[in-house]
Design a protein around this motif. Sequence first.
Motif, PDB file in Angstrom:
ATOM      1  N   VAL A  66    -128.437  26.571 -60.368  1.00 38.53           N
ATOM      2  CA  VAL A  66    -127.074  27.082 -60.273  1.00 38.53           C
ATOM      3  C   VAL A  66    -126.337  26.279 -59.205  1.00 38.53           C
ATOM      4  O   VAL A  66    -126.947  25.653 -58.339  1.00 38.53           O
ATOM      5  N   THR A  67    -125.005  26.304 -59.255  1.00 35.50           N
ATOM      6  CA  THR A  67    -124.199  25.418 -58.418  1.00 35.50           C
ATOM      7  C   THR A  67    -124.521  25.498 -56.924  1.00 35.50           C
ATOM      8  O   THR A  67    -124.715  24.448 -56.286  1.00 35.50           O
ATOM      9  N   PRO A  68    -124.591  26.672 -56.310  1.00 35.78           N
ATOM     10  CA  PRO A  68    -124.873  26.695 -54.863  1.00 35.78           C
ATOM     11  C   PRO A  68    -126.212  26.056 -54.512  1.00 35.78           C
ATOM     12  O   PRO A  68    -126.303  25.292 -53.533  1.00 35.78           O
ATOM     13  N   GLU A  69    -127.254  26.351 -55.294  1.00 33.56           N
ATOM     14  CA  GLU A  69    -128.554  25.761 -55.000  1.00 33.56           C
ATOM     15  C   GLU A  69    -128.538  24.258 -55.240  1.00 33.56           C
ATOM     16  O   GLU A  69    -129.122  23.483 -54.456  1.00 33.56           O
ATOM     17  N   ARG A  70    -127.875  23.829 -56.294  1.00 34.78           N
ATOM     18  CA  ARG A  70    -127.798  22.393 -56.586  1.00 34.78           C
ATOM     19  C   ARG A  70    -127.118  21.641 -55.440  1.00 34.78           C
ATOM     20  O   ARG A  70    -127.630  20.620 -54.970  1.00 34.78           O
ATOM     21  N   LEU A  71    -125.986  22.147 -54.980  1.00 33.28           N
ATOM     22  CA  LEU A  71    -125.257  21.469 -53.900  1.00 33.28           C
ATOM     23  C   LEU A  71    -126.074  21.456 -52.613  1.00 33.28           C
ATOM     24  O   LEU A  71    -126.096  20.446 -51.891  1.00 33.28           O
ATOM     25  N   SER A  72    -126.748  22.540 -52.295  1.00 34.16           N
ATOM     26  CA  SER A  72    -127.568  22.587 -51.088  1.00 34.16           C
ATOM     27  C   SER A  72    -128.711  21.582 -51.173  1.00 34.16           C
ATOM     28  O   SER A  72    -128.998  20.865 -50.206  1.00 34.16           O
ATOM     29  N   ARG A  73    -129.363  21.503 -52.310  1.00 36.32           N
ATOM     30  CA  ARG A  73    -130.466  20.546 -52.478  1.00 36.32           C
ATOM     31  C   ARG A  73    -129.966  19.108 -52.393  1.00 36.32           C
ATOM     32  O   ARG A  73    -130.636  18.243 -51.824  1.00 36.32           O
ATOM     33  N   HIS A  74    -128.802  18.842 -52.961  1.00 39.98           N
ATOM     34  CA  HIS A  74    -128.231  17.502 -52.823  1.00 39.98           C
ATOM     35  C   HIS A  74    -127.960  17.176 -51.354  1.00 39.98           C
ATOM     36  O   HIS A  74    -128.172  16.047 -50.904  1.00 39.98           O
ATOM     37  N   ALA A  75    -127.480  18.171 -50.622  1.00 40.34           N
ATOM     38  CA  ALA A  75    -127.041  17.932 -49.242  1.00 40.34           C
ATOM     39  C   ALA A  75    -128.206  17.803 -48.269  1.00 40.34           C
ATOM     40  O   ALA A  75    -128.244  16.876 -47.449  1.00 40.34           O
ATOM     41  N   VAL A  76    -129.159  18.744 -48.327  1.00 44.79           N
ATOM     42  CA  VAL A  76    -130.213  18.785 -47.295  1.00 44.79           C
ATOM     43  C   VAL A  76    -131.627  18.753 -47.873  1.00 44.79           C
ATOM     44  O   VAL A  76    -132.595  18.848 -47.124  1.00 44.79           O
ATOM     45  N   GLY A  77    -131.753  18.649 -49.198  1.00 40.24           N
ATOM     46  CA  GLY A  77    -133.076  18.522 -49.803  1.00 40.24           C
ATOM     47  C   GLY A  77    -133.788  19.822 -50.083  1.00 40.24           C
ATOM     48  O   GLY A  77    -134.895  19.816 -50.631  1.00 40.24           O
ATOM     49  N   SER A  78    -133.178  20.954 -49.740  1.00 40.90           N
ATOM     50  CA  SER A  78    -133.787  22.256 -50.011  1.00 40.90           C
ATOM     51  C   SER A  78    -132.668  23.282 -50.143  1.00 40.90           C
ATOM     52  O   SER A  78    -131.486  22.977 -49.895  1.00 40.90           O
ATOM     53  N   TYR A  79    -133.038  24.491 -50.524  1.00 35.30           N
ATOM     54  CA  TYR A  79    -132.012  25.510 -50.755  1.00 35.30           C
ATOM     55  C   TYR A  79    -131.773  26.328 -49.502  1.00 35.30           C
ATOM     56  O   TYR A  79    -132.627  27.094 -49.061  1.00 35.30           O
ATOM     57  N   GLY A  84    -125.399  26.592 -49.364  1.00 38.60           N
ATOM     58  CA  GLY A  84    -125.155  26.463 -50.791  1.00 38.60           C
ATOM     59  C   GLY A  84    -123.936  27.251 -51.242  1.00 38.60           C
ATOM     60  O   GLY A  84    -123.120  26.758 -52.041  1.00 38.60           O
ATOM     61  N   ALA A  85    -123.796  28.464 -50.730  1.00 41.04           N
ATOM     62  CA  ALA A  85    -122.641  29.279 -51.099  1.00 41.04           C
ATOM     63  C   ALA A  85    -121.344  28.614 -50.662  1.00 41.04           C
ATOM     64  O   ALA A  85    -120.349  28.590 -51.399  1.00 41.04           O
ATOM     65  N   ASP A  86    -121.352  28.050 -49.459  1.00 39.51           N
ATOM     66  CA  ASP A  86    -120.167  27.386 -48.923  1.00 39.51           C
ATOM     67  C   ASP A  86    -119.817  26.141 -49.735  1.00 39.51           C
ATOM     68  O   ASP A  86    -118.666  25.947 -50.159  1.00 39.51           O
ATOM     69  N   LEU A  87    -120.810  25.290 -49.965  1.00 40.79           N
ATOM     70  CA  LEU A  87    -120.574  24.080 -50.754  1.00 40.79           C
ATOM     71  C   LEU A  87    -120.205  24.418 -52.191  1.00 40.79           C
ATOM     72  O   LEU A  87    -119.366  23.749 -52.810  1.00 40.79           O
ATOM     73  N   GLY A  88    -120.858  25.442 -52.741  1.00 37.62           N
ATOM     74  CA  GLY A  88    -120.583  25.832 -54.115  1.00 37.62           C
ATOM     75  C   GLY A  88    -119.145  26.281 -54.315  1.00 37.62           C
ATOM     76  O   GLY A  88    -118.506  25.938 -55.322  1.00 37.62           O
ATOM     77  N   ARG A  89    -118.613  27.053 -53.352  1.00 40.12           N
ATOM     78  CA  ARG A  89    -117.214  27.485 -53.454  1.00 40.12           C
ATOM     79  C   ARG A  89    -116.269  26.282 -53.434  1.00 40.12           C
ATOM     80  O   ARG A  89    -115.312  26.213 -54.212  1.00 40.12           O
ATOM     81  N   GLU A  90    -116.561  25.346 -52.556  1.00 42.50           N
ATOM     82  CA  GLU A  90    -115.704  24.168 -52.464  1.00 42.50           C
ATOM     83  C   GLU A  90    -115.792  23.323 -53.739  1.00 42.50           C
ATOM     84  O   GLU A  90    -114.782  22.796 -54.227  1.00 42.50           O
ATOM     85  N   PHE A  91    -116.998  23.209 -54.271  1.00 39.04           N
ATOM     86  CA  PHE A  91    -117.171  22.462 -55.514  1.00 39.04           C
ATOM     87  C   PHE A  91    -116.390  23.120 -56.652  1.00 39.04           C
ATOM     88  O   PHE A  91    -115.664  22.443 -57.393  1.00 39.04           O
ATOM     89  N   ASP A  92    -116.541  24.443 -56.808  1.00 36.26           N
ATOM     90  CA  ASP A  92    -115.827  25.140 -57.880  1.00 36.26           C
ATOM     91  C   ASP A  92    -114.322  24.952 -57.755  1.00 36.26           C
ATOM     92  O   ASP A  92    -113.624  24.679 -58.739  1.00 36.26           O
ATOM     93  N   ASP A  93    -113.802  25.099 -56.537  1.00 33.02           N
ATOM     94  CA  ASP A  93    -112.366  24.922 -56.327  1.00 33.02           C
ATOM     95  C   ASP A  93    -111.920  23.506 -56.699  1.00 33.02           C
ATOM     96  O   ASP A  93    -110.824  23.304 -57.219  1.00 33.02           O
ATOM     97  N   THR A  94    -112.800  22.537 -56.432  1.00 31.13           N
ATOM     98  CA  THR A  94    -112.460  21.139 -56.699  1.00 31.13           C
ATOM     99  C   THR A  94    -112.475  20.826 -58.180  1.00 31.13           C
ATOM    100  O   THR A  94    -111.515  20.266 -58.729  1.00 31.13           O
ATOM    101  N   TYR A  95    -113.572  21.189 -58.869  1.00 32.76           N
ATOM    102  CA  TYR A  95    -113.687  20.672 -60.238  1.00 32.76           C
ATOM    103  C   TYR A  95    -113.068  21.549 -61.305  1.00 32.76           C
ATOM    104  O   TYR A  95    -112.628  21.047 -62.339  1.00 32.76           O
ATOM    105  N   ILE A  96    -112.966  22.849 -61.072  1.00 35.60           N
ATOM    106  CA  ILE A  96    -112.319  23.690 -62.075  1.00 35.60           C
ATOM    107  C   ILE A  96    -110.852  23.291 -62.238  1.00 35.60           C
ATOM    108  O   ILE A  96    -110.310  23.281 -63.346  1.00 35.60           O
ATOM    109  N   ALA A  97    -110.218  22.921 -61.134  1.00 35.77           N
ATOM    110  CA  ALA A  97    -108.816  22.509 -61.184  1.00 35.77           C
ATOM    111  C   ALA A  97    -108.614  21.219 -61.975  1.00 35.77           C
ATOM    112  O   ALA A  97    -107.496  20.929 -62.424  1.00 35.77           O
ATOM    113  N   LEU A  98    -109.686  20.450 -62.166  1.00 36.31           N
ATOM    114  CA  LEU A  98    -109.582  19.161 -62.863  1.00 36.31           C
ATOM    115  C   LEU A  98    -109.955  19.234 -64.342  1.00 36.31           C
ATOM    116  O   LEU A  98    -109.916  18.221 -65.044  1.00 36.31           O
ATOM    117  N   VAL A  99    -110.324  20.408 -64.818  1.00 40.26           N
ATOM    118  CA  VAL A  99    -110.767  20.534 -66.209  1.00 40.26           C
ATOM    119  C   VAL A  99    -109.599  20.325 -67.174  1.00 40.26           C
ATOM    120  O   VAL A  99    -108.550  20.964 -67.062  1.00 40.26           O
TER     121      VAL A  99
END
Length: 253
Positions: A66-79, A84-99
């Motif tokens: 899921v998005t929060p876990e994926r972003l956390s693993r990309h960032a620091v290598g673990s969940y 993850g919740a913080d990065l996930g919110r920022e990711f959703d705000d970023t990419y949903i607006a571009l759909v």
Amino acid sequence: MRLAAALVASAAALAPMARRVGVVFDIDGTLADSFELGFSATNTVLRRRGYAAVDAAAYHEGCVYVTPERLSRHAVGSYDEALGADLGREFDDTYIALVDRETAGFYPGIGALLDRLVDCGAPVGALTNAAVEYAEAVLVSNNHRGKFMSVHGADSVPAPKPFGDGCLQVADELGLEPRDCVYVGDAATDGAAARAAGFGAAIGCAYGSHAKEKLVACGHFDVVADDVAGVANALFSGAGDDGERLARVLGGD
């Protein structure tokens, strides 16, 4: 004339009916060719927060989470749940607006496949491990939202894939038993969720984020399709009308 009409009506009532089958789709890598959107938005967020960007292979591997876990693993290598919740919110705000249809357009043939399913009376649903707002945006942008009776994301079901909760929720909203549903997705977690929910069949999509060999090896899919035409062939195999063909994919009664 009345007798003839009565005989026709009686025969129709006695004729075997095709089993009613619902089809539930994943979004990314199954309905929508959205790799560039998700990949670039991921790296935009990571760089903005001071983390290293990921390559395409790492991005695809992370798509099972899921998005929060994926972003956390990309960032620091673990969940890390808070990160993850913080990065996930920022990711959703970023990419949903571009759909739109350019960034998350349907694969060629998906629109025709959805039309065919609806025309034969099959209830259609969608379940993604992304946010439900994203799923809605993709379906609306591609002008096919009206064909979906149920749409859910990881944030609108009790537990995300590979757990079966979301599949069960969608099946219920389609008005069907899980055994009368087929799941179509591009990750092993899609097949695992379908099996956990007791879906009648699962079809893997090798044109998405994961190689065909990986989808076959996981053992969760009845069929792994190379392209959208392969998905259609798996759903509508054999003789008879489309309703009869679709019922056949589940096997048995």
